[in-house]
Scaffold this motif. Sequence first.
Motif, short mmCIF file in Angstrom:
data_model
loop_
_atom_site.label_atom_id
_atom_site.label_comp_id
_atom_site.label_asym_id
_atom_site.label_seq_id
_atom_site.Cartn_x
_atom_site.Cartn_y
_atom_site.Cartn_z
N VAL A 162 -6.14 4.15 -3.87
CA VAL A 162 -6.39 3.74 -2.50
C VAL A 162 -5.05 3.44 -1.82
O VAL A 162 -4.10 2.97 -2.46
CB VAL A 162 -7.33 2.52 -2.48
CG1 VAL A 162 -6.61 1.27 -2.95
CG2 VAL A 162 -7.92 2.31 -1.09
N THR A 163 -4.97 3.71 -0.54
CA THR A 163 -3.71 3.55 0.19
C THR A 163 -3.41 2.11 0.57
O THR A 163 -2.29 1.80 0.97
CB THR A 163 -3.72 4.42 1.46
OG1 THR A 163 -4.87 4.07 2.26
CG2 THR A 163 -3.80 5.90 1.10
N TRP A 164 -4.41 1.22 0.49
CA TRP A 164 -4.18 -0.18 0.85
C TRP A 164 -3.27 -0.83 -0.21
O TRP A 164 -3.63 -0.89 -1.38
CB TRP A 164 -5.51 -0.92 0.93
CG TRP A 164 -5.42 -2.26 1.59
CD1 TRP A 164 -4.63 -2.60 2.65
CD2 TRP A 164 -6.14 -3.44 1.22
NE1 TRP A 164 -4.82 -3.91 2.98
CE2 TRP A 164 -5.74 -4.46 2.12
CE3 TRP A 164 -7.07 -3.74 0.25
CZ2 TRP A 164 -6.25 -5.75 2.05
CZ3 TRP A 164 -7.58 -5.03 0.17
CH2 TRP A 164 -7.18 -6.01 1.07
N PRO A 165 -2.07 -1.28 0.13
CA PRO A 165 -1.10 -1.74 -0.87
C PRO A 165 -1.58 -2.93 -1.69
O PRO A 165 -1.23 -3.06 -2.86
CB PRO A 165 0.14 -2.09 -0.05
CG PRO A 165 -0.37 -2.33 1.33
CD PRO A 165 -1.54 -1.41 1.50
N TYR A 166 -2.36 -3.83 -1.10
CA TYR A 166 -2.79 -5.02 -1.82
C TYR A 166 -3.75 -4.69 -2.96
O TYR A 166 -3.86 -5.44 -3.93
CB TYR A 166 -3.44 -6.02 -0.86
CG TYR A 166 -2.48 -6.53 0.18
CD1 TYR A 166 -1.51 -7.49 -0.14
CD2 TYR A 166 -2.51 -6.05 1.48
CE1 TYR A 166 -0.61 -7.96 0.81
CE2 TYR A 166 -1.62 -6.50 2.44
CZ TYR A 166 -0.67 -7.46 2.09
OH TYR A 166 0.21 -7.91 3.03
N MET A 167 -4.44 -3.55 -2.86
CA MET A 167 -5.32 -3.13 -3.94
C MET A 167 -4.51 -2.77 -5.18
O MET A 167 -4.90 -3.06 -6.31
CB MET A 167 -6.16 -1.93 -3.49
CG MET A 167 -7.14 -2.23 -2.38
SD MET A 167 -8.62 -3.05 -2.99
CE MET A 167 -9.53 -1.63 -3.61
N LYS A 168 -3.36 -2.14 -4.98
CA LYS A 168 -2.52 -1.75 -6.12
C LYS A 168 -1.95 -2.96 -6.84
O LYS A 168 -1.67 -2.92 -8.04
CB LYS A 168 -1.39 -0.83 -5.64
CG LYS A 168 -1.88 0.49 -5.06
CD LYS A 168 -0.70 1.35 -4.65
CE LYS A 168 -1.16 2.63 -3.97
NZ LYS A 168 -1.92 3.49 -4.89
#
Length: 204
Positions: A162-168
Amino acid sequence: NRLKKGNAYHWDLVVVAVINAVLSIFGLPFMHAVLPHSPLHVRCLADVETRVEGGYARDVVTHVRETRLTNIFSNVAIGISMLFLPQVLPFVPKAVLDGMFLYMATTALYGNRMFERICLLFTEQAAYPPNHYVKRVPQRKIHIFTFCQLTQLLILCVFGFVTWPYMKMIFPVVLFFFLPIRHKLLPLVLERKYLEAIDPTTKK
């Protein structure tokens, strides 16, 4: 797998985890354990025989040369190649690199138990290979375990791509929570004797 010091590979992951913890303090990118080609590396160091049992041909590992020299030499060679990348890489077509990584990913699937069990979903029960867990575990139990693993793989893909950084950022936390799922929740769904046959946690 005929490894006499199989725990050494777990210690490699511990070292990588400690290094990543230090890198996190300084805001540096993580290193990884090069998981895709590690099984291929062990396979290349192994002596394999093809045996026929019950009308099925299967590869059996008879001996593994356990050494760290090949790892050291390969990583030194990779480090030396970094000196020439700026001059050579512009002349390598992107399709060649994509094909190389695709080949590595495809060849790594063979011998992977999860991939074998996914193939069983589309295979007639009479044509199942003579794996020990296929003989000891009911078909429905095997498929339930496979669907649980596929669900976990889907969750990893969501958090990893996923592109949302906080998910990574919470990707390692998701991996950590898979441990209690395997050891606490799955035994409530599948009997422990079946789990030990499909996914053994103890060395025999």
